[in-house]
Design an enzyme around this catalytic site. Structure first.
Site, PDB file in Angstrom:
ATOM      1  CE  LYS A 122      10.489   0.508   4.618  1.00  0.00           C
ATOM      2  NZ  LYS A 122      11.029  -0.869   4.693  1.00  0.00           N
ATOM      3  CB  SER A 128       2.858   1.766   6.226  1.00  0.00           C
ATOM      4  OG  SER A 128       2.563   1.547   4.856  1.00  0.00           O
TER       5      SER A 128
END
Length: 403
Positions: free
Chosen positions: A52, A303
């Site tokens: 992110k 991720s």
């Protein structure tokens, strides 16, 4: 719609600020995955623990000087909050993160440690989002969207450029999908460089919003159920993201909670990697043969790795239960000397490891002269559990359901 040049520029701007994360070959997972050569893109080792930070930093460095001075606002209960807070710290600008009151204390604390002001508002994310948008207007700050923003998507797309550099002969890439920012950026970067590389998305069956949106040819809202892949439990994908997925992504697959739990446990055991549920779905799709290819060079993007400490033990236990590595049995036995020892001997003879024993003489289902045993066992697999159950029944014990 963004271009490959936007992603290349983002890559240049964030050098020295975010990590170029490792691409790790796994022989273990290659063997499990029908002999594909499986590589793991370790975004769980990224600064702040997830990808992110790439998108949030790229968004913020695209702001004007006056916009930066007014600061930024975001709404998040997880990885986006930490990415925005870290990026703000790097740029030395004011940052306010609105989180729901039920957000994990560890994530609230981590966000504060990056220098952000944290405001707890509302009981669910939507309440936090509504309040964040109010603050944006009051403060004149810039709202940093978690996924539906071109600069954010371009930042996430830098993962794709790194994969191409680290494995030039990559043939397929598996990417977790929530709102669609990560897969939109990766797919654009990869397909514009080499359209023959397959890019697949992976969602949880608990919230298959992007898959359903592709069926209906527009972003749609779906119902969701609780999932350990909460980081990708986005009920409606972003419009920008949907357009990129529709254009560049080859297919979307879904995995269930059992498959996610087992994959998280395997990553811990075999590769010593702590990966959150939303980060593990990409590898789960390979281990459980959701894709129909063999002997390919495949990258699974892990991720993120921000698992709440208090939740880790539950994830491990869930994974062990799902894989048949842990079982609970309830037995009614005669209340006489030597009976407990007899039961434990049967179990030990089958090489099960006894974790705990609870012996109860009183209860509505326990008749005089009998006792109830509750056993927690470490087992080998589901067949082993059934073998133990059958042995106990054949020796006259009333056996309750395990787990």
């Amino acid at each position: 719609m963004i271009s490959i040049d936007d992603i290349i520029l983002a890559r240049e701007k964030m050098k020295g600020v975010v990590h170029t994360t490792p691409l790790d070959f796994s022989q273990t997972f290659s063997n499990i995955s029908t002999n594909n050569k499986v590589y793991l893109k370790l975004e769980n080792l990224q600064k702040t623990g997830s990808f992110k930070v790439r998108g949030s930093y790229n968004k913020m460095i695209s702001l004007s000087e006056s916009e930066l001075q007014k600061g930024v606002v975001a709404a998040s209960a997880g990885n986006h909050a930490q990415g925005v807070a870290y990026s703000s710290q790097m740029l030395g600008i004011p940052c306010t993160i609105v989180m729901p009151k039920g957000a994990p204390l560890s994530k609230v604390s981590a966000t504060k440690q990056y220098g952000a002001k944290v405001v707890l508002q509302g009981n669910v994310f939507d309440d936090a989002l509504a309040y964040a948008l109010q603050l944006k207007e009051q403060m004149g700050a810039t709202f940093i969207h978690a996924f539906d923003d071109d600069a954010v998507i371009a930042g996430q797309g830098t993962v794709g450029l790194e994969i191409l550099e680290q494995l030039p002969d990559v043939e397929a890439i598996m990417v977790p999908v929530g709102g669609g920012g990560l897969i939109g950026g990766i797919a654009l970067a990869v397909k514009e460089k080499n359209p023959y590389i397959k890019v697949y998305g992976v969602q949880t069956l608990a919230c298959p919003s992007m898959k359903q949106s592709l069926v209906e040819n527009q972003p749609v809202m779906v119902d969701s159920t609780p999932t350990m892949a909460d980081g990708i439990a986005v009920k409606k994908p972003g419009l920008h993201n949907f357009e990129l997925v529709e254009k560049y992504v080859d297919d979307i697959f879904c995995v269930d909670e059992m498959e996610i739990a087992r994959t998280m446990l395997l990553l811990l055991e075999r590769n010593k990697l702590l990966v959150e549920g939303s980060g593990a779905v990409s590898l789960a799709s390979l281990l459980y043969q959701k894709v129909n290819f063999k002997e390919k060079n495949v990258v699974a993007v892990l991720s993120g790795g921000n698992v709440d400490v208090n939740f880790i033990s539950r994830i491990i236990e869930r994974g062990m239960v799902e894989s048949g590595r842990y079982a609970n049995f309830t037995l009614i036995v005669k209340d006489k000397p030597g009976e407990l020892q007899r039961v434990l001997r049967f179990i030990s003879d089958l090489d099960a490891n006894i974790q705990s024993v609870h012996h109860d003489h009183f209860g509505k289902d326990i008749y005089p002269g009998y006792a109830q045993l509750k056993l927690a066992l470490e087992t080998k697999n589901q067949d082993h559990i059934e073998e133990i159950r059958l042995l106990l029944k054949n020796n006259g014990y009333v056996v309750g359901d395990s787990n």
